[in-house]
Design an enzyme around this catalytic site. Structure first.
Site, mmCIF file in Angstrom:
data_model
loop_
_atom_site.group_PDB
_atom_site.id
_atom_site.type_symbol
_atom_site.label_atom_id
_atom_site.label_comp_id
_atom_site.label_asym_id
_atom_site.label_seq_id
_atom_site.Cartn_x
_atom_site.Cartn_y
_atom_site.Cartn_z
ATOM 1 N N ASP A 132 74.465 50.916 80.223
ATOM 2 C CA ASP A 132 75.760 50.265 80.326
ATOM 3 C C ASP A 132 76.451 50.460 78.981
ATOM 4 O O ASP A 132 75.812 50.840 77.989
ATOM 5 C CB ASP A 132 75.577 48.773 80.635
ATOM 6 N N ASP A 152 79.535 48.197 77.499
ATOM 7 C CA ASP A 152 79.892 46.942 76.830
ATOM 8 C C ASP A 152 78.685 46.018 76.730
ATOM 9 O O ASP A 152 78.056 45.691 77.737
ATOM 10 C CB ASP A 152 81.014 46.237 77.605
#
Length: 228
Positions: free
Chosen positions: A13, A15
């Site tokens: 991922d 963020d």
């Protein structure tokens, strides 16, 4: 014949895993939504962590409607303003999640295939990776904006695995949010959670294969063990 590339991959991922943008997202959301008369506090912004920006806007429009006919107040305009603010920050003042770059470098040196699968728009992912100096580390970068639904729906992860040519069960997903971890697990990936310290004992992460204390624990030995 020995395969030219390993048949497995690590999917990050963005963020909260690579770039520490959550505080910036919270500030941007508070400011932009306030401009249309919607006032959000920290618990409000935290409740939509991991969602696509258009889904965040739709979430608050459904719950706290504003006049979308006012100048700059349409759902699309609000989403664009949010992304513009985040892209500017990624270019000018990106903040690495501590240890993220070293972890990526360790896995890159081991020859591990790596990709990014994020709810952020494609242009924000690319700006963030460029700002961190990681633009050339990943074989594939995929945004949930290209999917019919964002996380926690598994579509983004399934597409990422498919584009890599890797079976979903041969992918390890690195996630910081519950929504993201749910999406990765639903896609059939092995899920490693890297949540902020105050969420490391959150029982919502109990389904993950590992919940790490930090990026220093993320290495080829761990990935190999999880995929064995």
């Amino acid at each position: 014949m020995v395969p030219s590339t390993p048949p497995s991959a690590v999917i990050f991922d963005l963020d909260g895993v690579l770039i520490d943008s959550e505080p910036v997202w919270e500030a941007a959301e508070a400011e932009v939504f306030a401009s249309v008369g919607v006032h959000l506090d920290a618990s409000d912004t935290a409740s939509t962590t991991g969602l696509r920006v258009d889904e965040v806007v739709a979430h608050w429009l459904a719950r706290r409607p504003w006049d979308v006919t006012a100048p700059g107040a349409s759902a699309e305009a609000v989403a664009i303003t949010l992304v513009d603010a985040m892209v500017a920050h990624a270019h000018d003042d990106p903040t690495e999640v501590p240890g993220a770059i070293d972890a990526v470098d360790r896995l890159a040196k081991s020859g591990r295939r790596m990709a990014v699968c994020s709810s952020s728009p494609q242009r924000l992912i690319e700006a963030s990776l460029g700002g961190l100096g990681l633009g050339d580390r990943f074989e594939l970068v995929h945004s949930a904006e290209h999917e019919p639904a964002g996380k926690p729906h598994p579509a983004c992860y399934l597409s990422t695995a498919s584009m890599l040519g890797v079976a979903p069960s041969d992918c390890v997903a690195i996630e910081d949010s519950v929504n993201g971890a749910i999406a990765a697990a639903a896609a059939g990936h092995v899920v490693v959670a890297l949540p902020v310290s105050e969420l490391r004992n959150d029982p919502r992460f109990d389904f993950c294969a590992r919940v790490l204390d930090g990026h220093h624990q993320l290495d080829e030995q761990l990935i190999g063990t999880l995929l064995a």
